[in-house]
Design a protein around this motif. Structure first.
Motif, PDB file in Angstrom:
ATOM      1  N   UNK A 160       4.048  -0.335   2.519  1.00 10.82           N
ATOM      2  CA  UNK A 160       4.819   0.892   2.752  1.00 10.82           C
ATOM      3  C   UNK A 160       4.246   2.050   1.954  1.00 10.82           C
ATOM      4  N   UNK A 161       3.866   1.756   0.716  1.00 13.29           N
ATOM      5  CA  UNK A 161       3.307   2.814  -0.115  1.00 13.29           C
ATOM      6  C   UNK A 161       1.919   3.206   0.365  1.00 13.29           C
ATOM      7  N   UNK A 162       1.158   2.229   0.896  1.00  9.92           N
ATOM      8  CA  UNK A 162      -0.172   2.551   1.401  1.00  9.92           C
ATOM      9  C   UNK A 162      -0.102   3.544   2.560  1.00  9.92           C
ATOM     10  N   UNK A 163       0.996   3.473   3.327  1.00  8.84           N
ATOM     11  CA  UNK A 163       1.163   4.393   4.458  1.00  8.84           C
ATOM     12  C   UNK A 163       1.267   5.838   3.992  1.00  8.84           C
ATOM     13  N   UNK A 164       1.671   6.025   2.736  1.00  9.71           N
ATOM     14  CA  UNK A 164       1.776   7.382   2.202  1.00  9.71           C
ATOM     15  C   UNK A 164       0.418   8.062   2.104  1.00  9.71           C
ATOM     16  N   UNK A 165      -0.638   7.256   1.923  1.00 13.63           N
ATOM     17  CA  UNK A 165      -1.974   7.828   1.827  1.00 13.63           C
ATOM     18  C   UNK A 165      -2.323   8.560   3.113  1.00 13.63           C
ATOM     19  N   UNK A 166      -2.097   7.919   4.230  1.00 12.76           N
ATOM     20  CA  UNK A 166      -2.397   8.544   5.521  1.00 12.76           C
ATOM     21  C   UNK A 166      -1.455   9.715   5.793  1.00 12.76           C
ATOM     22  N   UNK A 167      -0.187   9.524   5.455  1.00 12.03           N
ATOM     23  CA  UNK A 167       0.827  10.530   5.762  1.00 12.03           C
ATOM     24  C   UNK A 167       0.614  11.819   4.979  1.00 12.03           C
ATOM     25  N   UNK A 168       0.159  11.686   3.737  1.00  6.60           N
ATOM     26  CA  UNK A 168       0.111  12.867   2.877  1.00  6.60           C
ATOM     27  C   UNK A 168      -1.291  13.311   2.485  1.00  6.60           C
ATOM     28  N   UNK A 169      -2.303  12.784   3.170  1.00  7.73           N
ATOM     29  CA  UNK A 169      -3.633  13.355   3.030  1.00  7.73           C
ATOM     30  C   UNK A 169      -3.728  14.542   3.992  1.00  7.73           C
ATOM     31  N   UNK A 170      -3.203  15.666   3.560  1.00 14.10           N
ATOM     32  CA  UNK A 170      -3.122  16.853   4.410  1.00 14.10           C
ATOM     33  C   UNK A 170      -4.022  17.949   3.859  1.00 14.10           C
ATOM     34  N   UNK A 171      -4.487  18.786   4.748  1.00 14.37           N
ATOM     35  CA  UNK A 171      -5.287  19.938   4.334  1.00 14.37           C
ATOM     36  C   UNK A 171      -4.375  21.044   3.825  1.00 14.37           C
ATOM     37  N   UNK A 172      -4.857  21.775   2.872  1.00 11.98           N
ATOM     38  CA  UNK A 172      -4.068  22.892   2.330  1.00 11.98           C
ATOM     39  C   UNK A 172      -3.664  23.870   3.418  1.00 11.98           C
ATOM     40  N   UNK A 173      -4.580  24.131   4.349  1.00 12.48           N
ATOM     41  CA  UNK A 173      -4.300  25.115   5.397  1.00 12.48           C
ATOM     42  C   UNK A 173      -3.153  24.680   6.301  1.00 12.48           C
ATOM     43  N   UNK A 174      -2.990  23.375   6.473  1.00 15.24           N
ATOM     44  CA  UNK A 174      -1.891  22.882   7.324  1.00 15.24           C
ATOM     45  C   UNK A 174      -0.547  23.287   6.745  1.00 15.24           C
TER      46      UNK A 174
END
Length: 229
Positions: A93-107
């Motif tokens: 569940x915590x590993x899913x946070x990596x994908x979810x919150x690897x966001x670009x600043x511009x987004x």
């Protein structure tokens, strides 16, 4: 405030000044003292409406922009902490946070006002249960501060629109008050003052002079339009 409105307000103040300076004649003229009181109240109203009219929420915009900057920075910081935490943990569940919150600043920076608030609230909801585990990437206090910043930012969103509505309404009310001043001067005070033209010509002339409109740009005086007989 338009130039003509400014000129009329200045003229009405001059009239009030002349009448207050001739209180004895005003007091013995039936109805004139009451009319003067009404005029002074209307002049006060124009000042209030003008002040509200000038306040278009510029300072509110600056406050909102500052709050948005702080919230955006805090959101990106917690997102980065969550992604980093998801990288170092064995929890699926915590590993899913990596994908979810690897966001670009511009987004994040391009989100509209309510979208930014909603997104920040979602980040907080995910981060709060993990606040004690996010260090050294983020402290529990930083996670809690994200909620504080989100709420503060959300509170700024309707304020400018509200102030703009007040400013627009005050513009309309200002003109209505000036119209009432015109009506009071032309249809009441001018009529009550007219008999003094023959009995107290100096008083009448000073009143008449005060009734001249002065153009705010040219400083040229022009007579106020007389009522149609």
């Amino acid at each position: 405030m338009k130039k003509q409105q400014e000129s009329k307000i200045k003229m009405s103040r001059a009239v009030a000044g002349i009448l207050n300076g001739n209180a004895e004649l005003v007091n013995i003229t039936p109805g004139l003292s009451d009319a003067l009181g009404t005029l002074e109240n209307l002049i006060t109203e124009t000042g209030q409406y003008n002040e509200e009219q000038l306040n278009k929420g510029i300072e509110l915009t600056a406050g909102k922009n500052e709050a948005r900057t702080q919230l955006t920075t805090a959101t990106l910081s917690i997102c980065a902490a969550m992604a980093a935490y998801g990288t170092t943990t064995d929890s699926p569940e915590a590993k899913a946070l990596k994908t979810k919150y690897q966001v670009k600043d511009t987004e994040i920076k391009r989100l509209r006002d309510m979208q930014l608030f909603t997104y920040a609230s979602m980040v907080f909801a995910d981060a709060e249960p993990l606040a004690a585990q996010l260090e050294p990437f983020a402290t529990a206090a930083e996670v809690a501060n994200l909620k504080t910043l989100a709420d503060a930012y959300n509170a700024t969103l309707p304020k400018k629109r509200t102030q703009q509505s007040i400013s627009k309404l005050s513009t309309q009310n200002l003109q209505k008050t000036i119209d009432r001043i015109d009506d009071l001067l032309m249809n009441t005070m001018d009529v009550l003052i007219k008999p003094w033209e023959y009995k107290e010509p100096d008083f009448y002339q000073t009143y008449h002079n005060a009734r001249q409109l002065v153009d705010a740009a040219s400083r040229k005086a022009k007579p106020e339009e007389a009522p149609t007989v």
